[in-house]
Design an enzyme around this catalytic site. Structure first.
Site, PDB file in Angstrom:
ATOM      1  N   ASP A 142      26.239  29.314 -26.450  1.00 28.00           N
ATOM      2  CA  ASP A 142      26.437  28.789 -27.801  1.00 28.00           C
ATOM      3  C   ASP A 142      27.102  29.793 -28.739  1.00 28.00           C
ATOM      4  OD1 ASP A 142      25.200  26.273 -27.301  1.00 28.00           O
ATOM      5  OD2 ASP A 142      23.291  27.327 -27.242  1.00 28.00           O
ATOM      6  N   HIS A 145      18.092  34.271 -23.945  1.00 25.60           N
ATOM      7  CA  HIS A 145      17.916  33.096 -23.091  1.00 25.60           C
ATOM      8  C   HIS A 145      16.639  33.262 -22.287  1.00 25.60           C
ATOM      9  CE1 HIS A 145      18.732  29.969 -20.140  1.00 25.60           C
ATOM     10  NE2 HIS A 145      19.556  29.468 -21.038  1.00 25.60           N
TER      11      HIS A 145
HETATM   12  N1  CMC Z   1      17.388  37.572 -31.977  1.00 23.07           N
HETATM   13  C1  CMC Z   1      16.447  38.525 -32.131  1.00 23.07           C
HETATM   14  N2  CMC Z   1      15.384  38.673 -31.318  1.00 23.07           N
HETATM   15  C2  CMC Z   1      15.272  37.814 -30.292  1.00 23.07           C
HETATM   16  C3  CMC Z   1      16.215  36.799 -30.078  1.00 23.07           C
HETATM   17  C4  CMC Z   1      17.314  36.693 -30.956  1.00 23.07           C
HETATM   18  N3  CMC Z   1      18.224  35.745 -30.791  1.00 23.07           N
HETATM   19  N4  CMC Z   1      15.830  36.079 -28.986  1.00 23.07           N
HETATM   20  C5  CMC Z   1      14.701  36.625 -28.546  1.00 23.07           C
HETATM   21  N5  CMC Z   1      14.349  37.675 -29.324  1.00 23.07           N
HETATM   22  C6  CMC Z   1      13.196  38.561 -29.139  1.00 23.07           C
HETATM   23  C7  CMC Z   1      11.930  37.940 -29.669  1.00 23.07           C
HETATM   24  O1  CMC Z   1      11.718  38.250 -31.018  1.00 23.07           O
HETATM   25  C8  CMC Z   1      10.911  38.550 -28.746  1.00 23.07           C
HETATM   26  O2  CMC Z   1      10.677  39.870 -29.172  1.00 23.07           O
HETATM   27  P1  CMC Z   1       9.220  40.600 -28.944  1.00 23.07           P
HETATM   28  O3  CMC Z   1       8.927  40.466 -27.466  1.00 23.07           O
HETATM   29  O4  CMC Z   1       9.466  42.006 -29.375  1.00 23.07           O
HETATM   30  O5  CMC Z   1       8.252  39.844 -29.802  1.00 23.07           O
HETATM   31  C9  CMC Z   1      11.629  38.620 -27.405  1.00 23.07           C
HETATM   32  O6  CMC Z   1      13.016  38.728 -27.732  1.00 23.07           O
HETATM   33  C10 CMC Z   1      11.411  37.430 -26.518  1.00 23.07           C
HETATM   34  O7  CMC Z   1      11.679  36.257 -27.283  1.00 23.07           O
HETATM   35  P2  CMC Z   1      11.054  34.848 -26.941  1.00 23.07           P
HETATM   36  O8  CMC Z   1      11.259  33.940 -28.102  1.00 23.07           O
HETATM   37  O9  CMC Z   1       9.670  35.016 -26.441  1.00 23.07           O
HETATM   38  O10 CMC Z   1      11.951  34.446 -25.704  1.00 23.07           O
HETATM   39  P3  CMC Z   1      12.117  33.010 -25.167  1.00 23.07           P
HETATM   40  O11 CMC Z   1      12.507  33.135 -23.759  1.00 23.07           O
HETATM   41  O12 CMC Z   1      10.916  32.194 -25.473  1.00 23.07           O
HETATM   42  O13 CMC Z   1      13.302  32.424 -26.076  1.00 23.07           O
HETATM   43  C11 CMC Z   1      15.362  31.716 -26.918  1.00 23.07           C
HETATM   44  C12 CMC Z   1      14.580  32.176 -25.674  1.00 23.07           C
HETATM   45  C13 CMC Z   1      16.720  31.214 -26.456  1.00 23.07           C
HETATM   46  C14 CMC Z   1      14.612  30.556 -27.597  1.00 23.07           C
HETATM   47  C15 CMC Z   1      15.514  32.906 -27.895  1.00 23.07           C
HETATM   48  O14 CMC Z   1      16.220  33.950 -27.270  1.00 23.07           O
HETATM   49  C16 CMC Z   1      16.180  32.496 -29.198  1.00 23.07           C
HETATM   50  O15 CMC Z   1      15.511  32.029 -30.113  1.00 23.07           O
HETATM   51  N6  CMC Z   1      17.538  32.649 -29.291  1.00 23.07           N
HETATM   52  C17 CMC Z   1      18.287  32.184 -30.460  1.00 23.07           C
HETATM   53  C18 CMC Z   1      18.550  30.693 -30.339  1.00 23.07           C
HETATM   54  C19 CMC Z   1      19.594  30.372 -29.295  1.00 23.07           C
HETATM   55  O16 CMC Z   1      20.648  30.991 -29.228  1.00 23.07           O
HETATM   56  N7  CMC Z   1      19.303  29.348 -28.461  1.00 23.07           N
HETATM   57  C20 CMC Z   1      20.242  28.871 -27.437  1.00 23.07           C
HETATM   58  C21 CMC Z   1      19.748  29.116 -26.051  1.00 23.07           C
HETATM   59  S1  CMC Z   1      21.058  28.911 -24.831  1.00 23.07           S
HETATM   60  C22 CMC Z   1      21.445  27.228 -24.860  1.00 23.07           C
HETATM   61  C23 CMC Z   1      20.467  26.425 -24.114  1.00 23.07           C
HETATM   62  O17 CMC Z   1      20.473  26.460 -22.858  1.00 23.07           O
HETATM   63  O18 CMC Z   1      19.677  25.748 -24.743  1.00 23.07           O
END
Ligand code: CMC
Length: 426
Positions: free
Chosen positions: A361, A304
């Site tokens: 989720d 998140h």
């Molecule tokens: N599985 C594996 N690695 C992950 C995941 C995951 N679900 N989420 C983040 N990472 C890693 C990512 O690869 C990155 O690694 P590094 O720094 O080594 O390159 C690091 O963690 C940071 O990721 P980010 O994409 O820069 O983080 P963000 O804050 O932009 O993204 C997120 C947040 C929710 C989009 C992401 O965690 C994700 O894609 N999760 C899966 C989709 C999901 O469950 N979404 C629902 C969010 S909660 C409901 C809502 O409020 O919308």
């Protein structure tokens, strides 16, 4: 006395005021930065950018806190109803008995959908995703129910229309998709009871309302009701800042919610868990794939932007999974897999180092499956829940004297000026 931070650039020092929120969060006010320095800020994904001041929802991602208008999410989930939480978010205070009765009357009065809108459903191709249909239908409400800008009573009616009709539209789309008779809302039923009845009642099998299912749905909707400046809420505020009507701003929010990184994650999680069960994929392989940077696969329902600890909503949702499955005597293999996957992931150094925990989720789809909601409607359920938050945030932005057209800037990286080349010379 206002605090300031000093920005030193070349031989100049600039002072920027610090804004402090009621929970002690601090922001550097850069609204005069370009005027003072000629520079703008860059912040990909807006991870360090505050877009507004807001008195609606407080989140502390480090401590796992979520409060609506000051009330902790666990207290609201335990003691309140979705209707009451919607009132709280939109109006700022918990309603008195008289206020909630008035609100319920409004919701009931506006629960029907114009009959002409029914014909729209038949025009969408069968395979259309319900989120695309919902976004279009909510936008179309403007044509059927134009409202008078600025009139308070009319705004209250529009708010009630949206909250009430979104549930009717969602149930209607399900019935039409299945080729079943549409079930109309009933004045004797509560918000959640009505939705369940419109979804599952049929002329040959009357739907028996189970208070435990009603409570599970109410908790699901309360947990989704607001989450401060997330992707879809920011879309509602941004689109609304152009002074478009409320229906269109909400329609934009629904479109933003659809994506699998945001609200669409609840559908993506169930698809991921189903795939694991059907193909009998070892869980350690799933976790290995999620860690592999050369593989675009991510563990859906994990991570998140704000929570760097356990999502407080997930704790409640996980308990709800156990409670509703036990009550309905359902053994869902997806819950076993989800729990086992969580256990492996939260003890894995990659997930620990990246602060990745299950988000709402991860477990919400298992509750929805138990209730009987089809997978492609999961994100629609999220939208029904998030609607009061979107409305509250839109209303706050409209009432904010400092609110301006939202228009970020950019740093241009394209070609510098060059002369036009006639086609025969290219
Ligand atoms: N599985 C594996 N690695 C992950 C995941 C995951 N679900 N989420 C983040 N990472 C890693 C990512 O690869 C990155 O690694 P590094 O720094 O080594 O390159 C690091 O963690 C940071 O990721 P980010 O994409 O820069 O983080 P963000 O804050 O932009 O993204 C997120 C947040 C929710 C989009 C992401 O965690 C994700 O894609 N999760 C899966 C989709 C999901 O469950 N979404 C629902 C969010 S909660 C409901 C809502 O409020 O919308």
């Amino acid at each position: 006395m206002t605090e300031h931070v000093k920005l030193i650039w070349q031989d100049k020092t600039f002072e920027l005021p610090v804004i402090t929120g009621s929970e002690g969060e601090k922001a550097i006010d850069i609204s005069k930065l370009r005027q003072m320095t000629g520079m703008i800020t860059m912040d990909s994904g807006f991870a360090n950018t505050g877009s507004c001041k807001s008195a609606i929802t407080f989140m502390d991602g480090e401590r796992g806190i979520l409060r609506y208008r000051g009330y902790p999410i666990d207290e609201l989930a335990e003691h309140s109803s979705f209707r009451e939480v919607a009132y709280l978010l939109i109006n700022g205070e918990l309603p008195t008995r008289k206020q909630i009765t008035r609100f319920s009357v409004l919701l009931n009065d506006h629960s029907l959908v114009h009959e002409d809108m029914r014909s729209f459903f038949g025009s969408f191709p069968r395979a259309s995703h319900p989120m695309g249909i919902l976004s279009s239908m909510v936008n179309a409400l403007k044509s059927f129910y134009p409202y008078l800008e600025g009139e308070e009573e009319e705004l209250n009616a529009t708010v009630a229309r949206l909250i009430s009709k979104i549930r009717t539209l969602a149930a209607m789309s399900y019935k039409i998709f299945r080729g079943h008779t549409v079930v109309y809302p009933r004045p004797d039923l509560s918000y959640c009871e009505n939705f369940l009845n419109m979804m599952f009642d049929t002329p040959v099998r009357p739907y028996e309302i189970d208070p435990d299912i009603v409570q599970a749905l109410s908790v699901f909707l309360i947990l989704h009701a607001d989450h401060e400046q997330n992707c879809s809420t920011s879309a509602v505020r941004l689109v609304g800042s152009g002074r478009v009507n409320l229906y269109s701003a909400i329609s934009a929010g629904i479109a933003a919610l659809w994506g699998p990184l945001h609200g669409g994650a609840n559908q993506a999680v169930i698809e991921m868990l189903t795939n694991i069960v059907e193909k009998d994929i070892p869980l350690k392989d799933v976790v290995l794939r999620a860690k592999d940077k050369s593989d675009p696969f991510r563990l859906m329902g994990f991570g998140h932007r704000v929570y760097k600890t356990y999502d407080p909503r997930t704790k409640i949702m996980k308990k709800m999974c156990d409670r509703i499955l036990t009550k309905l005597n359902i053994h869902d293999p997806l819950l076993d897999v989800a729990k086992a996957l969580e256990e492996i992931a939260v003890n894995d150094s990659y997930f620990i180092d990246h602060n990745l925990y299950p988000n709402i989720d991860f477990y919400s789809g298992i509750v929805l499956r138990a209730i009987g909601i089809p997978t492609n409607m999961f994100t629609v359920m999220f939208a029904i829940g998030r609607l009061p938050g979107w409305i509250a945030q839109w209303k706050e932005s409209m009432d904010d004297p400092e609110w301006r057209l939202n228009r970020p800037r950019q740093i241009y990286t394209g070609p510098t000026k060059r002369a036009y080349v006639p086609i025969e010379e290219r």
